[in-house]
Every structure is written in structure tokens, then in C-alpha cells.
Scaffold this active site. Sequence first.
Site, PDB file in Angstrom:
ATOM      1  N   ASP A  55      49.148 181.902 -56.313  1.00 17.35           N
ATOM      2  CA  ASP A  55      48.398 183.020 -56.893  1.00 17.35           C
ATOM      3  C   ASP A  55      47.080 182.582 -57.538  1.00 17.35           C
ATOM      4  OD1 ASP A  55      50.553 184.646 -56.158  1.00 17.35           O
ATOM      5  OD2 ASP A  55      51.593 184.212 -58.039  1.00 17.35           O
ATOM      6  N   LYS A  72      43.784 182.559 -53.392  1.00 13.72           N
ATOM      7  CA  LYS A  72      43.528 182.035 -52.042  1.00 13.72           C
ATOM      8  C   LYS A  72      43.048 183.143 -51.111  1.00 13.72           C
ATOM      9  CE  LYS A  72      47.810 180.591 -51.917  1.00 13.72           C
ATOM     10  NZ  LYS A  72      48.214 180.827 -53.314  1.00 13.72           N
ATOM     11  N   ALA A 107      54.696 184.896 -49.801  1.00 15.22           N
ATOM     12  CA  ALA A 107      53.302 184.902 -50.246  1.00 15.22           C
ATOM     13  C   ALA A 107      52.843 186.337 -50.521  1.00 15.22           C
ATOM     14  CB  ALA A 107      52.418 184.289 -49.167  1.00 15.22           C
ATOM     15  N   GLY A 108      51.917 186.468 -51.428  1.00 12.08           N
ATOM     16  CA  GLY A 108      51.291 187.763 -51.669  1.00 12.08           C
ATOM     17  C   GLY A 108      49.825 187.515 -51.962  1.00 12.08           C
ATOM     18  N   HIS A 109      48.966 187.936 -51.031  1.00 14.02           N
ATOM     19  CA  HIS A 109      47.539 187.666 -51.173  1.00 14.02           C
ATOM     20  C   HIS A 109      46.790 188.993 -51.294  1.00 14.02           C
ATOM     21  CE1 HIS A 109      48.317 183.724 -48.725  1.00 14.02           C
ATOM     22  NE2 HIS A 109      48.918 183.738 -49.880  1.00 14.02           N
ATOM     23  N   THR A 110      46.057 189.149 -52.369  1.00  8.60           N
ATOM     24  CA  THR A 110      45.333 190.395 -52.600  1.00  8.60           C
ATOM     25  C   THR A 110      43.863 190.207 -52.249  1.00  8.60           C
ATOM     26  OG1 THR A 110      46.844 190.894 -54.387  1.00  8.60           O
ATOM     27  CG2 THR A 110      44.814 192.176 -54.323  1.00  8.60           C
ATOM     28  N   ARG A 131      68.319 173.320 -36.672  1.00  6.19           N
ATOM     29  CA  ARG A 131      68.170 173.718 -35.259  1.00  6.19           C
ATOM     30  C   ARG A 131      69.048 174.915 -34.912  1.00  6.19           C
ATOM     31  NH1 ARG A 131      69.524 167.801 -34.309  1.00  6.19           N
ATOM     32  NH2 ARG A 131      70.558 168.431 -36.234  1.00  6.19           N
ATOM     33  N   GLN A 156      51.467 179.821 -51.202  1.00  7.87           N
ATOM     34  CA  GLN A 156      52.058 179.187 -52.386  1.00  7.87           C
ATOM     35  C   GLN A 156      51.063 178.193 -53.010  1.00  7.87           C
ATOM     36  OE1 GLN A 156      54.491 179.333 -49.391  1.00  7.87           O
ATOM     37  NE2 GLN A 156      54.575 181.371 -50.247  1.00  7.87           N
ATOM     38  N   THR A 206      54.187 190.011 -54.751  1.00 11.99           N
ATOM     39  CA  THR A 206      55.360 190.201 -53.892  1.00 11.99           C
ATOM     40  C   THR A 206      56.521 190.842 -54.638  1.00 11.99           C
ATOM     41  OG1 THR A 206      54.677 188.314 -52.570  1.00 11.99           O
ATOM     42  CG2 THR A 206      56.978 188.973 -52.352  1.00 11.99           C
ATOM     43  N   VAL A 246      34.434 185.454 -60.533  1.00 10.75           N
ATOM     44  CA  VAL A 246      34.482 186.149 -61.830  1.00 10.75           C
ATOM     45  C   VAL A 246      35.036 187.568 -61.699  1.00 10.75           C
ATOM     46  CG1 VAL A 246      32.660 184.788 -62.939  1.00 10.75           C
ATOM     47  CG2 VAL A 246      32.030 186.798 -61.570  1.00 10.75           C
TER      48      VAL A 246
HETATM   49  P1  GDP Z   1      46.838 184.238 -53.822  1.00  9.89           P
HETATM   50  O1  GDP Z   1      48.322 184.350 -53.679  1.00  9.89           O
HETATM   51  O2  GDP Z   1      46.394 182.851 -54.139  1.00  9.89           O
HETATM   52  O3  GDP Z   1      46.078 184.816 -52.666  1.00  9.89           O
HETATM   53  O4  GDP Z   1      46.453 185.087 -55.116  1.00  9.89           O
HETATM   54  P2  GDP Z   1      46.968 186.575 -55.444  1.00  9.89           P
HETATM   55  O5  GDP Z   1      46.195 187.514 -54.608  1.00  9.89           O
HETATM   56  O6  GDP Z   1      48.440 186.655 -55.441  1.00  9.89           O
HETATM   57  O7  GDP Z   1      46.566 186.655 -56.976  1.00  9.89           O
HETATM   58  C1  GDP Z   1      45.256 186.588 -57.414  1.00  9.89           C
HETATM   59  C2  GDP Z   1      44.902 187.915 -58.116  1.00  9.89           C
HETATM   60  O8  GDP Z   1      43.735 187.758 -58.869  1.00  9.89           O
HETATM   61  C3  GDP Z   1      44.632 189.060 -57.149  1.00  9.89           C
HETATM   62  O9  GDP Z   1      45.035 190.247 -57.739  1.00  9.89           O
HETATM   63  C4  GDP Z   1      43.111 189.010 -56.991  1.00  9.89           C
HETATM   64  O10 GDP Z   1      42.559 190.268 -56.654  1.00  9.89           O
HETATM   65  C5  GDP Z   1      42.696 188.595 -58.361  1.00  9.89           C
HETATM   66  N1  GDP Z   1      41.483 187.780 -58.432  1.00  9.89           N
HETATM   67  C6  GDP Z   1      41.054 186.822 -57.564  1.00  9.89           C
HETATM   68  N2  GDP Z   1      39.958 186.210 -58.049  1.00  9.89           N
HETATM   69  C7  GDP Z   1      39.705 186.781 -59.254  1.00  9.89           C
HETATM   70  C8  GDP Z   1      38.721 186.540 -60.265  1.00  9.89           C
HETATM   71  O11 GDP Z   1      37.863 185.685 -60.154  1.00  9.89           O
HETATM   72  N3  GDP Z   1      38.799 187.326 -61.389  1.00  9.89           N
HETATM   73  C9  GDP Z   1      39.745 188.278 -61.561  1.00  9.89           C
HETATM   74  N4  GDP Z   1      39.739 188.979 -62.680  1.00  9.89           N
HETATM   75  N5  GDP Z   1      40.675 188.516 -60.618  1.00  9.89           N
HETATM   76  C10 GDP Z   1      40.664 187.774 -59.495  1.00  9.89           C
HETATM   77  P1  IMO Z   2      51.265 182.949 -52.949  1.00 12.43           P
HETATM   78  O1  IMO Z   2      50.965 182.580 -51.519  1.00 12.43           O
HETATM   79  C1  IMO Z   2      53.626 182.205 -56.515  1.00 12.43           C
HETATM   80  C2  IMO Z   2      57.788 180.962 -55.945  1.00 12.43           C
HETATM   81  C3  IMO Z   2      58.885 181.946 -56.340  1.00 12.43           C
HETATM   82  C4  IMO Z   2      59.967 180.984 -56.772  1.00 12.43           C
HETATM   83  C5  IMO Z   2      59.812 179.824 -55.788  1.00 12.43           C
HETATM   84  C6  IMO Z   2      60.784 179.865 -54.621  1.00 12.43           C
HETATM   85  O2  IMO Z   2      51.081 184.372 -53.260  1.00 12.43           O
HETATM   86  O3  IMO Z   2      50.559 182.029 -53.880  1.00 12.43           O
HETATM   87  P2  IMO Z   2      60.900 181.380 -52.422  1.00 12.43           P
HETATM   88  O4  IMO Z   2      61.079 182.860 -52.261  1.00 12.43           O
HETATM   89  O5  IMO Z   2      59.653 180.851 -51.822  1.00 12.43           O
HETATM   90  O6  IMO Z   2      62.112 180.610 -51.998  1.00 12.43           O
HETATM   91  O7  IMO Z   2      60.788 181.166 -54.031  1.00 12.43           O
HETATM   92  O8  IMO Z   2      58.477 179.897 -55.307  1.00 12.43           O
HETATM   93  N1  IMO Z   2      56.796 181.497 -54.993  1.00 12.43           N
HETATM   94  C7  IMO Z   2      55.540 181.822 -55.325  1.00 12.43           C
HETATM   95  N2  IMO Z   2      54.920 181.818 -56.525  1.00 12.43           N
HETATM   96  N3  IMO Z   2      52.941 182.540 -55.412  1.00 12.43           N
HETATM   97  C8  IMO Z   2      53.540 182.508 -54.203  1.00 12.43           C
HETATM   98  O9  IMO Z   2      52.858 182.703 -53.056  1.00 12.43           O
HETATM   99  C9  IMO Z   2      54.906 182.185 -54.125  1.00 12.43           C
HETATM  100  N4  IMO Z   2      55.809 182.086 -53.111  1.00 12.43           N
HETATM  101  C10 IMO Z   2      56.955 181.655 -53.659  1.00 12.43           C
HETATM  102  O10 IMO Z   2      58.465 182.778 -57.389  1.00 12.43           O
HETATM  103  O11 IMO Z   2      59.686 180.485 -58.050  1.00 12.43           O
HETATM  104 MG    MG Z   3      49.910 185.464 -54.451  1.00 16.13          MG
END
Ligand code: GDP
Ligand code: IMO
Ligand code: MG
Length: 423
Positions: free
Chosen positions: A12, A15, A38-41, A141, A223, A299, A413
Site C-alpha cells: 500500500d 504502487k 493486492a488492492g491498487h487505487t 504440483r 504487496q 481489499t 503529494v
Molecule cells: P498500492 O497497493 O501500493 O497500489 O497502494 P494502495 O492503492 O493500496 O494505497 C495507496 C492509497 O494512497 C490509495 O488510496 C491512493 O489513492 C493514495 N495515494 C497514493 N499516493 C498518494 C499521495 O501522495 N498522497 C495521498 N494523500 N494519497 C495518495
Molecule cells: P498491495 O498490493 C498490504 C497482507 C495481509 C496479511 C498478509 C498475508 O495492495 O500492497 P495474504 O492474503 O496475502 O495471505 O495475507 O499480507 N497483505 C497486504 N498488505 N497490501 C497488500 O497488497 C497486501 N496483500 C497481502 O494483510 O497481513
Molecule cells: Mg494496496
Amino acid sequence: MFTIITGAQFGDEGKGKIVDLISGEYDLVVRFQGGDNAGHTVKVGEDVYKLHLIPSGFLLNSRVLIGPGTVMNPEVLAKEIDMLAEGGIELDANRVGVDSKTSIIMPYHIELDGLRESMRTEKIGTTKRGIGFAYIDKVARDEIRMGDLVNRERFIKRLGELAPSKEAAIKELGGDPSIVMDETLIDRYVKLGERFSSYITDVSYEVNRALDEDKNVLAEGAQGTHLDVIHGTQKFVTSSCTIAGSACANIGVGPTRVDDVLAIVKAYITRVGEGPLPTELFDDAGKQIQEVGGEFGTTTGRSRRCGWFDLPLLKKAIYLNGYTSIALTKLDVLSNLDPVKVCVAYEMDGNILDYPPEDTSALARCVPVYEDLPGWEGDLTGVREFADLPQEAKDYVIYLEDKMGVSVDYISVGPAREQTFKK
Ligand code: GDP
Ligand code: IMO
Ligand code: MG
């Protein structure tokens, strides 16, 4: 050009946002490990995309690939493709490819993940997406692959062969084994296989061919470094290798072809789920970071634990990944905190350490040693160049860059594309 992006902390880091930003320069964007844990916003204008599986590079017309080292839930893929289609983004087989060897996450993996987690006296806090159990089957496997899913006969035969052991495993953990061979469920998967048969590809071949033709390829990590199954904070990790070298092994491309390794680093640290986080905050500063940073899991919706920047963990991430540059995200979130603290070392059992101990239980005993830096006031979200940051914010970035020894090339930012600038 071949670039690898990985998260340098516990996930988080932002990325998705950075991949979206730079993907215009890349012909191919490839997910190489993990699954829909994973959860990417990604925020573009007023539109916010929350993606679990599809690589974040699709908005700028890169072709996106799901590599053979990932574990893929086809229901999630269908949901994401349908969601994007509603918004007018058509991700057909020309835009998305899935490797024939990709392991399929089956409903029994999700069931087993939930059952196992509920039985653990010391929880991991998994996302309950079946990730760990799908990887168990990969190395045992005993997996169903994308190539099986898209062929009805092969799929049914393989499922039949695996079913007894899956039913026994579910039964042993007190679950309902009938889900393994549930007719409607099998039917759904068969239909998904038919739907995605044209998406099948050979990711290693595509990537190597693209590099031979001087095209640009971006490997998108999920992750974060310290969730790596080998080098992370075992057992509180995910089940895949999250570090940069894993991109080569998982995609099937030689390490000699890598040009850049970009770290995504949050200006503080967060963690979802259990496991040590030496700089975790339980005070008002922690609450402020959590609220201003919107630190809730994409997520699972769980609150992310927040802490000050941890240099020892970052130094380890630099060793593990060999970063060539850094994108520093969420600097805006640290406004109106004074001082801003940075953990420069740990005190553990009477010793001072500037590098994390290898053992997870030892890391859990580490007490941070902080340096205080002057904070800054005001809203940074409108800043568009480094020179316009408050002096203290500039000093914070320069301080971190100096301590990390890797150049900070991007600063973010805010969540939107335009809220990022080169330093
Ligand atoms: P990822 O898993 O690494 O792709 O990150 P996530 O998307 O799970 O979490 C990052 C969160 O921070 C998301 O809600 C983004 O929209 C937000 N975000 C990313 N860069 C910035 C930043 O520079 N400032 C702020 N305030 N939010 C950001
Ligand atoms: P992104 O790509 C943050 C964490 C879970 C848990 C551990 C194992 O958004 O950065 P799993 O379901 O993978 O077996 O859980 O890993 N975890 C993450 N934490 N960001 C993620 O992905 C994660 N994917 C798994 O919370 O602690
Ligand atoms: Mg994430």
C-alpha cells in the site's frame, strides 16, 4: 527498457498510482506475483479505480499481462473487466493476456484460507482470498492452471483428480466439503474458462520478444518487500516473493535484461494485518496520519496500522531489491505534525542496531531510536514542483534521500496523477 517496481515496505505504498503515472512510457505492464490480495487505487480526474488483479497500466493503453507466477481468481478478473467495461474501457484479449501456466484460485482455496485463519491461535490476518492455499498447490504440483481452465474436459478431469484431497482438507478443518464439486460452481468456472480462452498467452515469450524489439516493459509488484515469503517478517507475510529479483524468475526473463528497479516508498509506514511494526503509533500523531492518509485497506477495508518512517527496514529493502531510484509517496499526509520523527536505529536487548534482526520475534522486541525533524504546516496537495515545498518538507526528503543512499526521483503529494512531480 525493462523496469521493475516493488513496494519497499509492507504494501500500500502507492504502487498503483505510480504505475499508472509512468505506464504511458511502457508497451507492456506485467503482474508477476500475488493475486487479488493486492488492492491498487488509481485516481484519474474524478474517476477512482480500485483494482486487485488487472495491472494498473491499462489506462494509458499499455498491454497488460498476468504472469505465470501469480495466482489468479477468474471471477475477480471477470468482475474487474466488467466494471471497467461499464466505464467504457474495453479490455479484450488484445489488451490483456494471462499466461497459460498461471495457477487458478479455486473456491476451495478461499474456503481453506478462511478456515485455517480462524483456527490459528496467533493470526496472520490474511485477506482470505485463498492466496496461501493456491501457492501451496502450485509448489505441490496440485494446481489447476489457466491452460486447464480454458479446456472444459481438461478442467473437469483435473478437478476430479484433486477433489478427494481438497474435500478431506476442508473436512479436517471443520468446513463443508461439498463446495469442491458443487455443480453450479463448476459450471461458473467452465463458463469463465470459455470466456477467457482467447486471453491465453506465453508471458515470458511476449516479454522477451518485446525487449528484443526495443520495446519497454514494466513489471508491477504487489504487496511489499517485508511481506516477502522468504525475506519478510515470517510468519506474518504473504505467500509469494515480492522483491525485485522475483520479477525475473516469475516472468521468465533473465536478470541481465533489467535496467531499473524503482522503489515505491511511503513517507511514513503502514501495515495491514498482524506482525511486527517497530514504529507503530498509538497516539494522536498515529490517528492523524491514519485519517489524513485515508489508511484503510483497499481489499479488506481494515484500518492500516501507521508508524513513523523506519530507516532500518528501508535499508534492508534496498539490499533486497537493489533499487536504482525511489518514488516517495504521501508526503502531504505528514503536514501539521511537529516534530516529524524518523527511526534511525533500534534498541534491542541492550544493543543498538541500524539494520533489522533476521528473526521476526527479535524484530518484535526492537524499540525505535528516533531523530526528530522539524515539521511543516499547510496543504501540500497543490504543490507541483520540489522548489515550492515548505523548506522543512524539502529538508525531510533530502534527509531521507541522504540516509537511504538512493535518489528520490518522484515525489507524490496526493492520489491524482497530476499530484506527482520529479524532484
Ligand atoms: P498500492 O497497493 O501500493 O497500489 O497502494 P494502495 O492503492 O493500496 O494505497 C495507496 C492509497 O494512497 C490509495 O488510496 C491512493 O489513492 C493514495 N495515494 C497514493 N499516493 C498518494 C499521495 O501522495 N498522497 C495521498 N494523500 N494519497 C495518495
Ligand atoms: P498491495 O498490493 C498490504 C497482507 C495481509 C496479511 C498478509 C498475508 O495492495 O500492497 P495474504 O492474503 O496475502 O495471505 O495475507 O499480507 N497483505 C497486504 N498488505 N497490501 C497488500 O497488497 C497486501 N496483500 C497481502 O494483510 O497481513
Ligand atoms: Mg494496496
